[in-house]
Design a protein around this motif. Structure first.
Motif, PDB file in Angstrom:
ATOM      1  N   PRO A   1       0.790  -1.243   0.000  1.00  0.00           N
ATOM      2  CA  PRO A   1       0.000   0.000   0.000  1.00  0.00           C
ATOM      3  C   PRO A   1       0.820   1.290   0.000  1.00  0.00           C
ATOM      4  N   VAL A   2       2.121   1.232   0.309  1.00  0.00           N
ATOM      5  CA  VAL A   2       2.884   2.476   0.456  1.00  0.00           C
ATOM      6  C   VAL A   2       4.074   2.572  -0.497  1.00  0.00           C
ATOM      7  N   VAL A   3       4.181   1.636  -1.437  1.00  0.00           N
ATOM      8  CA  VAL A   3       5.289   1.690  -2.397  1.00  0.00           C
ATOM      9  C   VAL A   3       4.771   1.429  -3.806  1.00  0.00           C
ATOM     10  N   ARG A   4       5.621   1.709  -4.760  1.00  0.00           N
ATOM     11  CA  ARG A   4       5.300   1.440  -6.163  1.00  0.00           C
ATOM     12  C   ARG A   4       6.543   0.893  -6.847  1.00  0.00           C
ATOM     13  N   SER A   5       6.320   0.163  -7.921  1.00  0.00           N
ATOM     14  CA  SER A   5       7.421  -0.349  -8.733  1.00  0.00           C
ATOM     15  C   SER A   5       7.457   0.412 -10.055  1.00  0.00           C
ATOM     16  N   SER A   6       8.655   0.624 -10.578  1.00  0.00           N
ATOM     17  CA  SER A   6       8.781   1.279 -11.883  1.00  0.00           C
ATOM     18  C   SER A   6       8.548   0.311 -13.033  1.00  0.00           C
ATOM     19  N   PHE A   7       8.536  -0.977 -12.744  1.00  0.00           N
ATOM     20  CA  PHE A   7       8.297  -1.961 -13.798  1.00  0.00           C
ATOM     21  C   PHE A   7       6.812  -1.989 -14.147  1.00  0.00           C
ATOM     22  N   PRO A   8       6.455  -1.955 -15.418  1.00  0.00           N
ATOM     23  CA  PRO A   8       5.044  -2.045 -15.795  1.00  0.00           C
ATOM     24  C   PRO A   8       4.414  -3.325 -15.267  1.00  0.00           C
ATOM     25  N   SER A   9       3.126  -3.275 -15.008  1.00  0.00           N
ATOM     26  CA  SER A   9       2.410  -4.440 -14.504  1.00  0.00           C
ATOM     27  C   SER A   9       2.605  -5.642 -15.431  1.00  0.00           C
ATOM     28  N   SER A  10       2.804  -6.805 -14.844  1.00  0.00           N
ATOM     29  CA  SER A  10       2.980  -8.086 -15.552  1.00  0.00           C
ATOM     30  C   SER A  10       4.328  -8.215 -16.250  1.00  0.00           C
ATOM     31  N   THR A  11       5.251  -7.290 -15.964  1.00  0.00           N
ATOM     32  CA  THR A  11       6.603  -7.458 -16.500  1.00  0.00           C
ATOM     33  C   THR A  11       7.230  -8.703 -15.894  1.00  0.00           C
ATOM     34  N   ALA A  12       7.895  -9.492 -16.731  1.00  0.00           N
ATOM     35  CA  ALA A  12       8.564 -10.711 -16.280  1.00  0.00           C
ATOM     36  C   ALA A  12       9.812 -10.917 -17.122  1.00  0.00           C
ATOM     37  N   LEU A  13      10.607 -11.906 -16.764  1.00  0.00           N
ATOM     38  CA  LEU A  13      11.743 -12.253 -17.607  1.00  0.00           C
ATOM     39  C   LEU A  13      11.239 -12.814 -18.931  1.00  0.00           C
ATOM     40  N   ARG A  14      12.003 -12.569 -19.986  1.00  0.00           N
ATOM     41  CA  ARG A  14      11.631 -13.066 -21.303  1.00  0.00           C
ATOM     42  C   ARG A  14      11.462 -14.586 -21.272  1.00  0.00           C
ATOM     43  N   LYS A  15      10.482 -15.089 -21.986  1.00  0.00           N
ATOM     44  CA  LYS A  15      10.228 -16.520 -22.034  1.00  0.00           C
ATOM     45  C   LYS A  15      11.495 -17.265 -22.447  1.00  0.00           C
ATOM     46  N   GLY A  16      11.798 -18.319 -21.727  1.00  0.00           N
ATOM     47  CA  GLY A  16      12.979 -19.114 -22.035  1.00  0.00           C
ATOM     48  C   GLY A  16      14.195 -18.757 -21.207  1.00  0.00           C
TER      49      GLY A  16
END
Length: 609
Positions: A237-252
């Motif tokens: 509730p008190v922080v945010r991430s700079s990574f867009p939602s659902s960002t993950a490592l590339r498949k593989g």
């Protein structure tokens, strides 16, 4: 169990032995088919670099062996628990979710056997696993102290090939405390504070979010995956991430490893393909802060890649501090305390050997007697509590500066029922608790001035005795007293910014950081997610130790023993020495790990904050 790179002997506290401690190529002794179950104490691993692998079930293994072998496999360094799965039936393998949680017991699990305890009338075995719970690590890798008795059943069945296998079991992983300490390490993920003003230069403040990952099972890749999945529920509730939602490592992508120049390349999926350079450098800063201490040499540079392999941005460790404010900022220039004349005095933090000197301004040069003080993180102003604890003053640390009227007064009848030592957060706001039983409250003075804001504490159960705010401004440490017992509570600071109105401030989801201590008498922030505390266990003697904000115990050397500690001061810059007020006066823990006396007469040592 087999071992790679060395050996050890580590039987679990369970019914029977399966496998053996391996010393390089030492083989395993044969397993008896019968005999009573017995408890065996686990022994700590001696070589932290040894990787331990489990042994698969042998042919015609008895049900006791299957249970023991499975529990042993849970404590191995098998990345996907493939060996542990070999002890399960095909149906159980499909249903079992080892990453759902890790339950930590005081000792390894005890087993009680019940023959023919079938669920469907067949000739099955049932084993009951029991133990005293210490903690739970959830699917987000977040640690939480736990208590009570653990009691779960494991069901075994004989397959068509006449081999016994586990057909029903509790979800998650189970192990004793010593195995947990051997298998897991604490890591700080970093996000940005979302409910407090940005720091100097408009930089967001970095906030530590501690988690636990397996030491020998690619901790770097697992930590990055955890960072991308977002903050833990308590901090969210008190922080945010700079990574867009659902960002993950590339498949593989299966593993991340820095190159020989300590540069780490992180390939991302398409969710991050279109971020701008400013956002990308903040993403890279989060990674650099998170991975700083994860390897012996650290990560000096991070390169982020788009899903097609092209470069998004590159950020070096030397520039991460210009993107976001991390920790206390600049190292403190001075250490402070109240001298025998009840003045605020200071010493060079570098330890030049010079005598303490009064601080510039009315708190050091004036005639106002003090019993406690707090210095702003910029070391340009300070707050002092009068000798009787009734009044709070704020003044600049400039020679000749005047003090003015008290910014706050308490109506408590005794000194112990008046104001606590104040604390400054990273945004320049001042926090203090009024312990008046008739009007007990936590107060916030914006910028150290003006009408105090009463902070809402809906879950507070007891009376506040001490207050320390983290540099990030979103976490607060409180010593809380109830029924003669004092505990260290960590709370989340939430602010409601209503346009045109003063912000409402609340402390929510208080949780204990010292569940094993019956009494906590002093504390101070000592790192991004650690505090140093003085207290004692039930029936024990006073001790000084480090604790994590999540209630776990960090693998950090304990401070040298010190008699009669009344107050403790530490810096969130871990390079700074501890200071304390004890029966010997003001003392400082030198680099030689020995406490040294600074002055005989003095009290209330503090670092900026």
């Amino acid at each position: 169990m087999g071992a790679e790179g060395g050996g050890r002997r580590r039987p679990l506290r369970v019914g029977v032995y399966v496998g053996c401690g391996a010393v390089l190529l030492a083989g395993c002794a044969s397993m008896p088919d019968g005999g009573d179950l017995r408890d065996v104490e686990s022994t700590p691993r001696q070589d932290a670099q040894v990787r331990v692998f489990a042994m698969p079930p042998r042919d015609d293994a008895r049900p006791e062996e299957i249970v023991q072998g499975f529990l042993e496999a849970l404590t191995s360094d098998d990345p996907q628990y493939e060996t542990a799965r070999k002890y399960l039936t095909e149906s159980a393998r499909r249903k079992w979710k080892p990453y759902e949680s890790t339950t930590v017991l005081a000792d390894g699990p005890n087993t009680v056997t019940q023959h023919s305890g079938a669920r469907d009338g067949s000739d099955d075995y049932v084993f009951t696993l029991t133990g005293d719970k210490v903690a739970t690590v959830d699917a987000q890798h977040a640690y939480a102290p736990d208590g009570g008795t653990y009691k779960k059943s494991v069901y075994l069945t004989q397959q068509k090939d006449k081999q016994w296998r586990i057909d029903g079991l509790p979800q998650g992983v189970l192990m004793g405390k010593s195995d947990f300490q051997r298998n897991y390490q604490s890591v700080n993920k970093y996000y940005f504070a979302s409910t407090v003003p940005t720091g100097s230069g408009g930089r967001p403040g970095a906030v530590a979010d501690p988690i636990y990952v397996r030491k020998e099972v690619d901790p770097m890749t697992e930590t990055v995956r955890a960072l991308l999945r977002g903050p833990t529920r308590w901090l969210d509730p008190v922080v945010r991430s700079s990574f867009p939602s659902s960002t993950a490592l590339r498949k593989g992508v299966r593993s991340l490893t820095p190159d020989d120049q300590n540069k780490l390349t992180v390939p991302l999926n398409a969710k991050a393909d279109h971020v701008g350079q400013t956002q990308c450098t903040k993403m890279a800063a989060q990674l650099l802060f998170t991975l700083k201490d994860l390897t012996p040499t650290g990560v000096d540079e991070v390169e982020l890649e788009r899903s097609d392999g092209s470069q998004l941005c590159v950020l070096g460790d030397d520039r991460a501090g210009t993107v976001a404010a991390h920790g206390p900022g600049k190292p403190p220039e001075y250490q402070y305390f109240i001298d025998a004349k009840q003045r605020l005095v200071r010493l060079l933090a570098a330890g030049s050997g010079k005598d303490p000197e009064p601080v510039p301004g009315a708190l050091g040069e004036g005639d106002k007697a003090l019993r406690a003080a707090a210095v702003s993180r910029g070391e340009d102003s300070a707050a002092g509590v009068s000798l009787d604890g009734r009044s709070l003053y704020v003044g600049s640390l400039v020679s000749g500066g005047s003090l003015g009227e008290a910014v706050l007064r308490s109506a408590g009848k005794t000194e112990d029922e008046r104001l606590t030592t104040p604390s400054w957060d990273g945004s320049g706001d001042l926090w203090v608790a009024d312990r008046d039983p008739g009007k007990s409250r936590l107060l916030l003075l914006e910028g150290g001035a003006g009408e105090p804001v009463t902070v809402r504490t809906p879950q507070l159960d007891g009376r506040i005795k001490a207050v320390r705010v983290a540099a990030d401004g979103v976490r607060i440490a409180l010593i809380v007293e109830k029924d003669g017992r004092t505990s260290l509570q960590i709370g989340r600071i939430e602010r409601e910014d209503k346009s045109g109105e003063r912000p409402g401030v609340s402390i929510l989801e208080l949780r204990s950081a010292t569940p094993q201590l019956e009494e906590v008498t002093a504390m101070s922030w000592a790192a991004d997610s650690q505090l140093v505390v003085v207290g004692r266990e039930s029936g024990g003697v006073q001790q000084m130790r480090y604790v994590q904000v999540d209630g776990s115990t960090p693998l950090r050397s304990l401070p040298s023993a010190l008699t009669g500690v009344k107050e403790i001061a530490a810096s969130e810059d871990e390079q700074q020495p501890l200071m304390a007020y004890s029966v010997d006066g003001i003392v400082r823990l030198s680099s030689s790990s020995q406490w040294q006396k600074v002055v005989k007469e003095g009290s209330a040592p503090v670092y900026p904050g």
